[in-house]
Structures are given as structure tokens and as C-alpha cells.
Design a protein around this motif. Sequence first.
Motif, mmCIF file in Angstrom:
data_model
loop_
_atom_site.group_PDB
_atom_site.id
_atom_site.type_symbol
_atom_site.label_atom_id
_atom_site.label_comp_id
_atom_site.label_asym_id
_atom_site.label_seq_id
_atom_site.Cartn_x
_atom_site.Cartn_y
_atom_site.Cartn_z
ATOM 1 N N VAL A 267 0.827 -1.210 0.000
ATOM 2 C CA VAL A 267 0.000 0.000 0.000
ATOM 3 C C VAL A 267 0.859 1.257 0.000
ATOM 4 C CG1 VAL A 267 -1.961 -1.123 1.126
ATOM 5 C CG2 VAL A 267 -0.319 0.144 2.512
ATOM 6 N N ASP A 268 0.348 2.279 -0.664
ATOM 7 C CA ASP A 268 0.995 3.585 -0.697
ATOM 8 C C ASP A 268 0.395 4.522 0.336
ATOM 9 O OD1 ASP A 268 2.658 3.117 -3.111
ATOM 10 O OD2 ASP A 268 0.697 2.903 -4.062
ATOM 11 N N ALA A 269 -0.838 4.219 0.755
ATOM 12 C CA ALA A 269 -1.518 5.088 1.716
ATOM 13 C C ALA A 269 -2.510 4.272 2.538
ATOM 14 C CB ALA A 269 -2.253 6.213 0.994
ATOM 15 N N ILE A 270 -2.791 4.787 3.737
ATOM 16 C CA ILE A 270 -3.751 4.181 4.657
ATOM 17 C C ILE A 270 -4.730 5.269 5.074
ATOM 18 C CG2 ILE A 270 -4.082 3.099 6.915
ATOM 19 C CD1 ILE A 270 -1.148 2.148 6.729
ATOM 20 N N CYS A 271 -6.022 4.981 5.000
ATOM 21 C CA CYS A 271 -7.055 5.891 5.504
ATOM 22 C C CYS A 271 -7.754 5.199 6.665
ATOM 23 C CB CYS A 271 -8.083 6.204 4.432
ATOM 24 S SG CYS A 271 -7.472 7.215 3.099
ATOM 25 N N ARG A 272 -7.877 5.903 7.760
ATOM 26 C CA ARG A 272 -8.520 5.297 8.928
ATOM 27 C C ARG A 272 -9.082 6.359 9.846
ATOM 28 N NH1 ARG A 272 -11.899 2.250 10.730
ATOM 29 N NH2 ARG A 272 -11.931 2.270 12.947
ATOM 30 N N GLY A 273 -10.256 6.068 10.371
ATOM 31 C CA GLY A 273 -10.820 6.871 11.437
ATOM 32 C C GLY A 273 -10.324 6.312 12.766
ATOM 33 N N HIS A 274 -10.792 6.856 13.829
ATOM 34 C CA HIS A 274 -10.390 6.434 15.170
ATOM 35 C C HIS A 274 -11.051 5.103 15.504
ATOM 36 C CE1 HIS A 274 -10.282 6.435 19.575
ATOM 37 N NE2 HIS A 274 -9.267 7.264 19.449
ATOM 38 N N PRO A 275 -10.261 4.035 15.760
ATOM 39 C CA PRO A 275 -10.891 2.760 16.127
ATOM 40 C C PRO A 275 -11.599 2.878 17.472
ATOM 41 C CG PRO A 275 -8.497 2.575 16.191
ATOM 42 C CD PRO A 275 -8.811 3.961 15.724
ATOM 43 N N ASP A 276 -12.702 2.204 17.606
ATOM 44 C CA ASP A 276 -13.509 2.278 18.822
ATOM 45 C C ASP A 276 -13.020 1.248 19.845
ATOM 46 O OD1 ASP A 276 -15.478 3.100 20.540
ATOM 47 O OD2 ASP A 276 -17.043 1.885 19.611
ATOM 48 N N VAL A 277 -11.771 1.416 20.263
ATOM 49 C CA VAL A 277 -11.164 0.532 21.261
ATOM 50 C C VAL A 277 -10.349 1.374 22.240
ATOM 51 C CG1 VAL A 277 -11.106 -1.540 19.816
ATOM 52 C CG2 VAL A 277 -9.205 0.065 19.737
ATOM 53 N N GLY B 148 6.637 3.972 5.141
ATOM 54 C CA GLY B 148 6.638 4.694 3.880
ATOM 55 C C GLY B 148 5.257 5.019 3.349
ATOM 56 N N ALA B 149 4.210 4.422 3.907
ATOM 57 C CA ALA B 149 2.851 4.713 3.448
ATOM 58 C C ALA B 149 2.395 6.062 3.997
ATOM 59 C CB ALA B 149 1.886 3.618 3.892
ATOM 60 N N HIS B 150 1.705 6.799 3.171
ATOM 61 C CA HIS B 150 1.077 8.052 3.589
ATOM 62 C C HIS B 150 -0.125 7.667 4.456
ATOM 63 C CE1 HIS B 150 -0.227 12.233 3.153
ATOM 64 N NE2 HIS B 150 -1.448 11.750 3.005
ATOM 65 N N VAL B 151 -0.320 8.341 5.573
ATOM 66 C CA VAL B 151 -1.408 7.978 6.491
ATOM 67 C C VAL B 151 -2.369 9.157 6.643
ATOM 68 C CG1 VAL B 151 -1.994 7.256 8.842
ATOM 69 C CG2 VAL B 151 0.096 6.404 7.743
ATOM 70 N N VAL B 152 -3.655 8.875 6.463
ATOM 71 C CA VAL B 152 -4.697 9.870 6.677
ATOM 72 C C VAL B 152 -5.596 9.354 7.787
ATOM 73 C CG1 VAL B 152 -6.684 11.075 5.679
ATOM 74 C CG2 VAL B 152 -4.656 10.616 4.280
ATOM 75 N N LEU B 153 -5.658 10.094 8.881
ATOM 76 C CA LEU B 153 -6.564 9.749 9.979
ATOM 77 C C LEU B 153 -7.786 10.651 9.843
ATOM 78 C CD1 LEU B 153 -4.029 9.377 12.917
ATOM 79 C CD2 LEU B 153 -5.070 7.578 11.530
ATOM 80 N N ILE B 154 -8.919 10.045 9.646
ATOM 81 C CA ILE B 154 -10.149 10.792 9.421
ATOM 82 C C ILE B 154 -10.675 11.282 10.761
ATOM 83 C CG2 ILE B 154 -12.496 10.678 8.511
ATOM 84 C CD1 ILE B 154 -11.429 8.425 6.649
ATOM 85 N N SER B 155 -10.932 12.562 10.844
ATOM 86 C CA SER B 155 -11.351 13.193 12.081
ATOM 87 C C SER B 155 -12.797 12.884 12.426
ATOM 88 C CB SER B 155 -11.182 14.707 11.959
ATOM 89 O OG SER B 155 -11.733 15.362 13.075
ATOM 90 N N GLU B 156 -13.064 12.860 13.706
ATOM 91 C CA GLU B 156 -14.433 12.728 14.197
ATOM 92 C C GLU B 156 -14.953 14.078 14.650
ATOM 93 O OE1 GLU B 156 -14.107 9.836 17.257
ATOM 94 O OE2 GLU B 156 -13.867 8.193 15.854
#
Length: 132
Positions: free
Chosen positions: A61-71, A87-95
Motif C-alpha cells: 500500500v501507498d496510503a492508509i485511511c482510517r478513522g479512530h478505532p472504537d477501542v 513509507g505509506a502516507h497515512v490519513v486519519l479521518i477526524s471525528e
Amino acid sequence: MTRTVFVAGACGKTGREVMAQLAERGDTKVRGGSSQSSQQPTTVAFHWRDQPNWHKALDGVDAICRGHPDVQDAPELITQLIAAAPGAHVVLISEQGAERVAADGWVQRPKPPSPATRAAGRSSARRGFSRC
């Protein structure tokens, strides 16, 4: 150049939308990950408590998109996820704005500023979505 983007939580409301928008771009190979079974051929098994199998979801993967896990230990898990794909670009989706959830389950967008407000540089509109 085609990029491969992994979307964790691909079967959730936000994950499905992110997957759809990325797929529309045409220059992005989208791989979703979900702990729920999926009929989508682009979705692989992914669970926060099964780190030994993360490599199947993150391979190439070149990038990872993820929101906040509910844990409880979300910060540690996100740190481990990032380390698993160096090396992957990471985008954390805001709540941000979750307090404005409408009856249909979607967060209401603020009204865009008026042309006069924009011209005066007094816009208070926030941008809550980041593209991968």
C-alpha cells in the motif's frame, strides 16, 4: 501513476464512502479492510486484534485511511498500524463535529460562508475531510 490505498473500516458508513470516492478517481487501487464479512472483492479481513495478519491487508500500500478505532488502546494500535506499513502516507479521518449527528446518522456540514464573508477573510468554516 496508480496508487494503492488501504481503507480500514471499509464496511462502515465512513469507510464505504471513502472507498467509493477513491474508486471513482480512476488512478487509485482501493483495498478495504473490515472485521465484518464482505461481498466486495476489494475488501480483505482486517481486525485490530489480529496484528499478525495485518500484512495481508497492508502489503504494497501507498496510503492508509482510517478513522479512530472504537477501542481503548486506539493510539497504540494506530501507531502499530503505521509501523506495519513504513513509507505509506497515512490519513486519519477526524471525528470532529460528531456532536452534530443528524437523525439519518450523518454529520451535518456547516453552511458555506457567504461571498461577503469569504471576501473579508472571516470564514469560520472548517474542513473535516482529507483526501488520501
